[in-house]
Design a protein around this motif. Structure first.
Motif, PDB file in Angstrom:
ATOM      1  N   VAL A  65       0.851  -1.194   0.000  1.00  0.00           N
ATOM      2  CA  VAL A  65       0.000   0.000   0.000  1.00  0.00           C
ATOM      3  C   VAL A  65       0.885   1.243   0.000  1.00  0.00           C
ATOM      4  N   VAL A  98      -7.745   1.567   1.174  1.00  0.00           N
ATOM      5  CA  VAL A  98      -7.641   0.762   2.392  1.00  0.00           C
ATOM      6  C   VAL A  98      -8.110   1.576   3.588  1.00  0.00           C
ATOM      7  N   THR A 111      -4.063   0.513  -2.267  1.00  0.00           N
ATOM      8  CA  THR A 111      -3.261  -0.667  -2.575  1.00  0.00           C
ATOM      9  C   THR A 111      -2.444  -0.424  -3.844  1.00  0.00           C
TER      10      THR A 111
END
Length: 119
Positions: A65, A98, A111
């Motif tokens: 990420v 996320v 991500t």
């Protein structure tokens, strides 16, 4: 006097900045205009991209990420603490958000890769 190495272009100019009263009074060593902007940002509001991994629920396998935009440098460790406790559910596609607006910074964590395992 503060010395800064500019990273705005490949030249990597070593700049010297005289700072008085919260502003740059004199800047030397920059070969282009971008150096002025970089010095201002680096001295008074330093920001960095955050890159790490987050665990995938169920198997604990990490997925990469990053922050969608640079975060205030002082917020990097607190953001990492949030991400350390974060688990996401597959399927995961590159670009999925996320964490939205992590710690009120206005920056999302997204991500960087796909994870289609365990679906």
């Amino acid at each position: 006097m503060k010395e800064i190495t500019c990273i705005s272009c490949p030249m990597g100019c070593r700049m010297n900045a005289d700072v008085n009263g919260g502003e740059i009074s004199k800047l030397t060593g920059n070969a282009c205009k971008r150096g002025e902007t970089y010095a201002q940002s680096e001295l008074f509001d330093p920001r960095r991209m955050l890159t790490t991994t987050v665990a995938v629920a169920g198997n604990g396998m990490p997925v990469p990420v990053k922050s969608a935009f640079p975060l205030p440098k002082a917020m990097l460790l607190p953001c990492m603490q949030v991400l350390r406790r974060t688990h996401i559910n597959p399927p995961i596609l590159a670009g999925d958000v996320v964490v939205t607006d992590i710690l009120g910074t206005g920056v999302d964590i997204v991500t960087c890769g796909d994870c289609l395992c365990c679906i």
